[in-house]
Design an enzyme around this catalytic site. Structure first.
Site, short mmCIF file in Angstrom:
data_model
loop_
_atom_site.label_atom_id
_atom_site.label_comp_id
_atom_site.label_asym_id
_atom_site.label_seq_id
_atom_site.Cartn_x
_atom_site.Cartn_y
_atom_site.Cartn_z
N ARG A 102 0.82 -1.22 0.00
CA ARG A 102 0.00 0.00 0.00
C ARG A 102 0.86 1.27 0.00
O ARG A 102 0.47 2.29 0.59
CB ARG A 102 -0.96 0.04 1.19
CG ARG A 102 -2.02 -1.05 1.17
CD ARG A 102 -3.01 -0.85 2.31
NE ARG A 102 -3.88 -2.01 2.46
CZ ARG A 102 -4.37 -2.44 3.62
NH1 ARG A 102 -4.07 -1.79 4.74
NH2 ARG A 102 -5.15 -3.49 3.67
N ARG A 120 -3.32 6.60 1.02
CA ARG A 120 -3.92 7.68 1.79
C ARG A 120 -2.95 8.43 2.70
O ARG A 120 -3.28 9.52 3.16
CB ARG A 120 -5.08 7.13 2.63
CG ARG A 120 -6.28 6.71 1.79
CD ARG A 120 -7.37 6.11 2.65
NE ARG A 120 -6.99 4.81 3.19
CZ ARG A 120 -7.71 4.14 4.10
NH1 ARG A 120 -8.83 4.67 4.57
NH2 ARG A 120 -7.31 2.97 4.53
N ARG A 172 -7.34 11.89 -5.04
CA ARG A 172 -8.50 11.14 -4.54
C ARG A 172 -9.67 12.05 -4.20
O ARG A 172 -10.84 11.64 -4.27
CB ARG A 172 -8.05 10.36 -3.31
CG ARG A 172 -9.09 9.53 -2.64
CD ARG A 172 -9.59 8.36 -3.49
NE ARG A 172 -10.52 7.60 -2.68
CZ ARG A 172 -11.77 7.94 -2.44
NH1 ARG A 172 -12.28 9.06 -2.97
NH2 ARG A 172 -12.54 7.20 -1.67
N ASP A 187 -7.16 -2.70 -6.74
CA ASP A 187 -7.74 -3.33 -5.56
C ASP A 187 -7.96 -4.80 -5.86
O ASP A 187 -8.29 -5.17 -7.00
CB ASP A 187 -9.07 -2.66 -5.18
CG ASP A 187 -9.56 -3.13 -3.82
OD1 ASP A 187 -9.14 -2.56 -2.80
OD2 ASP A 187 -10.34 -4.11 -3.78
N TYR A 228 -14.77 -12.15 1.05
CA TYR A 228 -15.49 -10.91 0.75
C TYR A 228 -16.81 -11.21 0.03
O TYR A 228 -17.83 -10.57 0.31
CB TYR A 228 -14.63 -9.98 -0.10
CG TYR A 228 -13.52 -9.32 0.67
CD1 TYR A 228 -13.77 -8.19 1.45
CD2 TYR A 228 -12.23 -9.82 0.64
CE1 TYR A 228 -12.77 -7.57 2.17
CE2 TYR A 228 -11.20 -9.21 1.36
CZ TYR A 228 -11.48 -8.10 2.12
OH TYR A 228 -10.48 -7.50 2.85
#
Length: 340
Positions: free
Chosen positions: A23, A27, A36, A72, A147
Site C-alpha cells: 500500500r 492515503r 483522490r 484493488d 469478501y
C-alpha cells in the site's frame, strides 16, 4: 533499470537490500489525497492515467526499489458479475453476497482483456514510465471468497466457515471459479508487462492449519502452477497472520514468501528454506521515534543476512495516518545500512 528487487526475488546477490511497501501508494500521501479528492476510489482504479500517477508517486518521492500497480484485489470480482461498492469507514461491500447455488452459478469467469482492460493499460503506461520493476497482484482465492460470501469485511467469518463446513461442495465450486478468474487475471498482467506478481492472502491466518490445507492452499498452488507454465517472472505469496501455516506455504510454489511481523525475520528465513523472503516491519513501528526506528531497521537487516534473497517491506499495508517523513527514514536506512 534498477533491477535490485528482481535479483533479490531470484536469490541473486544484490549491492544493497531493495525495499518497497505494501500500500505504498495511498492515503498517507498528500499527493494521493489531492487526486483522490476529485474521484471516487472505484473510479480511480478504473482510470489508467490516474492509476499511473498514484503508482509513481511513492517511487518518485521516496526512492522505493519497486512499484506496485495501484488497484484493488476486488476489481476482478466485480468483473465476475457482482455489484461492488466502497464505503468510507466501512470498506468494500458486495450488496448481494454469494451464499447459495444460484449465486455461485451466476458468476462468470471473465476475459481480463474485455472486462478489466483499464488494468492492462495501466501496466503498459507504467512500464514506459518506470525505472524500477513493476509488481502486479491479485487476491488469493480464499481471501477473495471471504469478501464475496460475507458481503464485505468480517471479524469472525461466520458465513464463510459455515459454507466451508456445511456445504463444502458449494464452497469448492465457488473457489474453482474464483481461481480460474484470478489465474487468467494474473496471466494477463504478466502479458501486459508486470515484472513480478504477488498473491495477497490477507485472511489466510483465520484458518486452522488443517482447514488452510484443504480450503485455501490448493487454489494458490493451482494459480502458481498456471503462471509457471507461461512466465518465469518472480512470484510472491503473502499469507497474512500465517505463522502457523509456514509448513504449508513453502509448498505453494512461489519464489518469494512474504511474512507479517508476528515472526522475527530471522525465524521466518529459517522456515522459508530455499525461498527468498519479504517483510516484515510492523506498519505501526513507523510511529517510533526516528532513532529507534532506524535501529529497528538496522536490526532486521542484520537478522536477514542469512536469507537466500531479502526484500525489506512492511508486515502488512501502511496505515493512512503514517507521517510520510517516517517512510523516508526507513527507505533511507535500509539503503544506507545494507550497503547502498
Amino acid at each position: 533499470m534498477n533491477d535490485t528487487f528482481l535479483k533479490a526475488c531470484r536469490g541473486e546477490q544484490t549491492p544493497y537490500t531493495p525495499v518497497w511497501f505494501m500500500r505504498q501508494a495511498g492515503r498517507y500521501l498528500p499527493e494521493y489525497q489531492k487526486i483522490r479528492s476529485k474521484v471516487s476510489f472505484l473510479e480511480l482504479c478504473k482510470r489508467p492515467e490516474l492509476c499511473t500517477e498514484v503508482t509513481l508517486q511513492p517511487v518518485d518521492i521516496f526512492g522505493f526499489d519497486a512499484a506496485i500497480l495501484f488497484s484493488d484485489i476486488l476489481i476482478p470480482m466485480e468483473a465476475m458479475g457482482l455489484a461492488l461498492e466502497f464505503h468510507e469507514g466501512r470498506g468494500p461491500v458486495f450488496p448481494q453476497p454469494v451464499r447459495d447455488r444460484q449465486a455461485v452459478d451466476a458468476l462468470v469467469v471473465p476475459d481480463p482483456k474485455e472486462r478489466v482492460p483499464f488494468v492492462m493499460e495501466t501496466i503498459r503506461l507504467l512500464r514506459r514510465a518506470l525505472q524500477v520493476p513493476l509488481i502486479g497482484f491479485a487476491g488469493a482465492p480464499f481471501t477473495l471468497a471471504t469478501y464475496l460470501i460475507e458481503g464485505g469485511s468480517s471479524r469472525v467469518f461466520l458465513h464463510t466457515k459455515k459454507m466451508m463446513f456445511q456445504e463444502p461442495e458449494l464452497y469448492h465450486d465457488l473457489l474453482e471459479k474464483i481461481t480460474a478468474c484470478t489465474s487468467s487475471y494474473l496471466q494477463a498482467q504478466a502479458r501486459a508487462g508486470a515484472q513480478a506478481l504477488q498473491l495477497f492472502d490477507s485472511w489466510a491466518g483465520i484458518l486452522a492449519p488443517c482447514d488452510y490445507e484443504q480450503f485455501a492452499l490448493p487454489y494458490v498452488q493451482s494459480i502458481i502452477a498456471d503462471l509457471r507454465a507461461m512466465t518465469d517472472i518472480p512470484l510472491i505469496y503473502f499469507a497474512n497472520n500465517g505463522a502457523t501455516l509456514t509448513g504449508m506455504t513453502v509448498t505453494a510454489g512461489a519464489d518469494v514468501l512474504g511474512f507479517d511481523w508476528r515472526l522475527p525475520i530471522g525465524e521466518a528465513i529459517q522456515r522459508a528454506g530455499d525461498h527468498a523472503v519479504q517483510g516484515n516491519l510492523d506498519p505501526l513501528a513507523l510511529f517510533l521515534p526516528a532513532d529507534r526506528l532506524e535501529q529497528r531497521v538496522k536490526g532486521m537487516l542484520s537478522e536477514a543476512r542469512a536469507a537466500r534473497g531479502y526484500i525489506f517491506n512492511l508486515g502488512h499495508g501502511i496505515q493512512p495516518e503514517t507521517p510520510p517523513d517516517q517512510v523516508r527514514i526507513v527507505v533511507d536506512a535500509v539503503h544506507r545500512h545494507s550497503g547502498r
